[in-house]
Structure formats: C-alpha cells, structure tokens
Motif scaffolding. Structure first.
Motif, short mmCIF file in Angstrom:
data_model
loop_
_atom_site.label_atom_id
_atom_site.label_comp_id
_atom_site.label_asym_id
_atom_site.label_seq_id
_atom_site.Cartn_x
_atom_site.Cartn_y
_atom_site.Cartn_z
N GLU A 91 0.83 -1.20 0.00
CA GLU A 91 0.00 0.00 0.00
C GLU A 91 0.87 1.25 0.00
O GLU A 91 0.58 2.22 -0.72
CB GLU A 91 -0.92 0.00 1.22
CG GLU A 91 -1.80 1.23 1.35
CD GLU A 91 -2.69 1.47 0.14
OE1 GLU A 91 -3.02 2.65 -0.13
OE2 GLU A 91 -3.07 0.48 -0.54
N LEU A 92 1.93 1.24 0.79
CA LEU A 92 2.85 2.38 0.81
C LEU A 92 3.50 2.56 -0.55
O LEU A 92 3.65 3.69 -1.03
CB LEU A 92 3.91 2.18 1.89
CG LEU A 92 4.98 3.28 1.98
CD1 LEU A 92 4.33 4.64 2.27
CD2 LEU A 92 6.02 2.94 3.03
N THR A 93 3.89 1.47 -1.20
CA THR A 93 4.50 1.56 -2.53
C THR A 93 3.56 2.22 -3.52
O THR A 93 3.97 3.07 -4.32
CB THR A 93 4.90 0.16 -3.04
OG1 THR A 93 5.87 -0.39 -2.15
CG2 THR A 93 5.48 0.22 -4.44
N ARG A 94 2.27 1.86 -3.46
CA ARG A 94 1.29 2.48 -4.35
C ARG A 94 1.13 3.97 -4.04
O ARG A 94 1.01 4.80 -4.95
CB ARG A 94 -0.05 1.75 -4.23
CG ARG A 94 -0.06 0.37 -4.87
CD ARG A 94 -1.45 -0.22 -4.92
NE ARG A 94 -1.90 -0.65 -3.60
CZ ARG A 94 -1.73 -1.88 -3.12
NH1 ARG A 94 -1.11 -2.81 -3.83
NH2 ARG A 94 -2.17 -2.19 -1.91
N ILE A 122 3.47 5.90 -2.75
CA ILE A 122 4.69 6.55 -3.21
C ILE A 122 4.66 6.75 -4.72
O ILE A 122 5.04 7.81 -5.24
CB ILE A 122 5.93 5.74 -2.78
CG1 ILE A 122 6.11 5.83 -1.26
CG2 ILE A 122 7.18 6.23 -3.50
CD1 ILE A 122 7.19 4.93 -0.71
N ASP A 123 4.18 5.73 -5.46
CA ASP A 123 4.06 5.87 -6.91
C ASP A 123 3.16 7.04 -7.28
O ASP A 123 3.47 7.82 -8.20
CB ASP A 123 3.50 4.58 -7.52
CG ASP A 123 4.48 3.43 -7.52
OD1 ASP A 123 5.69 3.69 -7.34
OD2 ASP A 123 4.04 2.28 -7.68
N ALA A 124 2.06 7.19 -6.56
CA ALA A 124 1.13 8.29 -6.83
C ALA A 124 1.77 9.64 -6.48
O ALA A 124 1.59 10.63 -7.20
CB ALA A 124 -0.16 8.10 -6.03
N LEU A 125 2.53 9.67 -5.39
CA LEU A 125 3.21 10.90 -4.99
C LEU A 125 4.24 11.32 -6.03
O LEU A 125 4.34 12.50 -6.41
CB LEU A 125 3.90 10.70 -3.63
CG LEU A 125 4.69 11.89 -3.09
CD1 LEU A 125 3.75 13.01 -2.71
CD2 LEU A 125 5.53 11.48 -1.88
N TYR A 126 5.00 10.35 -6.53
CA TYR A 126 6.01 10.66 -7.53
C TYR A 126 5.37 11.15 -8.83
O TYR A 126 5.90 12.04 -9.50
CB TYR A 126 6.88 9.43 -7.81
CG TYR A 126 7.81 9.04 -6.67
CD1 TYR A 126 7.92 9.82 -5.53
CD2 TYR A 126 8.59 7.89 -6.75
CE1 TYR A 126 8.77 9.46 -4.50
CE2 TYR A 126 9.45 7.53 -5.72
CZ TYR A 126 9.53 8.31 -4.60
OH TYR A 126 10.37 7.95 -3.58
N ALA A 127 4.23 10.57 -9.19
CA ALA A 127 3.53 11.03 -10.39
C ALA A 127 3.05 12.47 -10.20
O ALA A 127 3.13 13.28 -11.13
CB ALA A 127 2.36 10.11 -10.69
#
Length: 275
Positions: A30-33, A35-40
């Motif tokens: 869940e954290l990885t998802r 982080i992916d959204a934050l980076y986008a």
C-alpha cells in the motif's frame, strides 16, 4: 544503552512469523502504491524559468547553470553545507573547516553517475565555500562527483540554503527561519543548510521544477534504507528505535573518522533532518 538493554523482537515459530510478515507485506504494498502516486504528482508540478545568470567555479574555471547540465536535459543539484568563512570564535570543524558530516553522508550515497546519465540527468554538488576550500576536502573523501562553488553568486540565497537577512534569504523548508529557530529545528537564523534542487533544460532555457529539504532528503540516503530494514533501525533513539551509543542522531561522522574515536562535530544536519 548497552546491548543487554535493547528490547529484542518476540521469538515465535516460523508459521507465526509468516502470518505477521504477510500482514506487513500488505502495508508495504500500500505504501509503494502511495509513493508511486506521490512521484507522479511531483512530475506534474509546474516549473519556473530561471533567468538570473548564476556563475559557479570549479576545477576548470567558471561555469554557468546551463554548463552544469553537461549537455543533458535534467540537472539535480545537491546543496552541500560548506561555509566559505572561518568558524566563529569558539567553534571549529564542520561546516567551516570541512564539509558537513550529514551532507558527506549524502555524497557517500551517490550512485555511479553513468546510471543517471543514461536517463538524461546530471548530478552535481554545490557549496558556497570557494573551490580552493572544496578541492582538498573532496580529495580527502575520495569523491568523483562534480562539485562547484556558488560563492560569487546569489544561487544559495535564491534557493534558500544559505540564510542571511541581508540577502533576503529568510526561509528554509518553506518555513521562516525565525519560526524554525524558535522551534529548535535549526541552530541559527544565519548560515548554511542542506537541500536539493532539480532543473530542466529546454534548449538554452533553464527551469526550476523542484526543491526539497530536511527529511525530504532522506530518499538520498542508501545506508538509512538498509538500516531501516533491521530490528535496531538507525539506532537513533526515536520512533521506537534503541539509541545505540547514547548519541541520538549525532552518531554520524565523516567516513574516515569512525575508527579514530573522534566525537562528531554537530553542524545542523541532525536537527535539520527532522525539521
């Protein structure tokens, strides 16, 4: 704190461990998802044109901000704390006589630049210390990453990594220096602080896309990421970690100073990292 004082994880069977590990794995995913959204979201941030002609000095003489790109499209600048002046009376060590230990920790974590270059990205260090002060310290540390002095420009002030009321540089990490000083987040309202800034080149035009400070810099610290996988963590005495050695965040030293028993000189990187 001695080794016998450290609270160790509970001992369980392999099957019990596997149940808990799978629960934690769900949280990791869940954290990885997130982080992916934050980076986008970060990639979608707007950018600001950089029109001021900054001048830097390095081993080959003067260089412009455009020169620091090395012909590539993107540039990451790590603002390395290294004060150009002699230390104040009664003070010594970093960041006056040598580079900041915390910033040195960042520099030790820099990957082989070929990997960044393959993605049209250059990485450089920039400090306000003059080049003739930077060069011997860089040689001592054994680093090959490009490093430039911004001493003769407003670069550090404009990107808020040198606090100086006379230069209208009064904030760090998007908060006022006065507020940070009162909260104990920085030691002084004047001087050098760490940060990172990102620039994009479109032809001959340069744009500023991102800057981060304080704990935003932790993503650069590979050693921390390894330690965060262990039961003792960083051993700094916060967030449920044991305080290994009783030094809190002040355990960090230059990589050539651990074996000689020298107590680390605290610049401001330890306090600033939690600002």
């Amino acid at each position: 704190m001695t080794h016998t004082d450290i609270l160790l994880p509970q001992i369980v069977s392999r099957d019990e461990w596997l149940v808990e590990r799978k629960k934690h794995l769900a949280h990791e995913k869940e954290l990885t998802r997130q982080i992916d959204a934050l980076y986008a979201e970060r990639r979608r941030l707007p950018m600001v044109a950089v029109d001021k002609p900054y001048l830097f000095s390095g081993p080959e003489g003067s260089a412009s901000l455009l020169d620091l790109f090395g012909g590539r499209r993107q540039l990451v600048v790590y603002h390395f704390m290294f004060d150009p002046h002699d230390p104040p009376e009664g003070r010594s060590g970093a960041p006056w006589d040598e580079g900041c230990p915390g910033c040195s920790f960042v520099a030790d974590s820099i990957p082989h630049l070929a990997h960044l270059h393959a993605r049209e990205t250059s990485l450089v260090l920039v400090s306000r210390a003059p080049w003739n002060k930077i060069a011997p310290f860089k040689a001592r540390m054994g680093w090959t990453v490009p490093w430039y002095s911004s001493f003769d420009s407003d670069f550090n002030y404009d990107f808020h990594v040198t606090l100086d009321e006379a230069k209208s540089s009064l904030e760090w990490n998007y908060r006022s220096a006065q507020e940070l000083k009162q909260a104990g987040k920085i030691p002084d309202e004047k001087g050098e602080l760490p940060g990172l800034s990102v620039f994009l080149r479109n032809g001959e035009r340069v744009f500023h896309t991102y800057s981060t400070y304080a704990r935003g810099l932790e993503v650069l610290l590979g050693a921390y990421h390894y330690l965060d996988l262990t039961p003792f963590g960083r051993g700094e005495g916060w967030g449920g970690m044991p305080d290994l050695g009783g030094q809190g965040q002040n355990w960090l030293r230059h990589h050539d100073r651990y074996e000689i028993g020298r107590t680390p000189e605290g610049c401001c990187h330890a306090r600033a990292s939690l600002a």
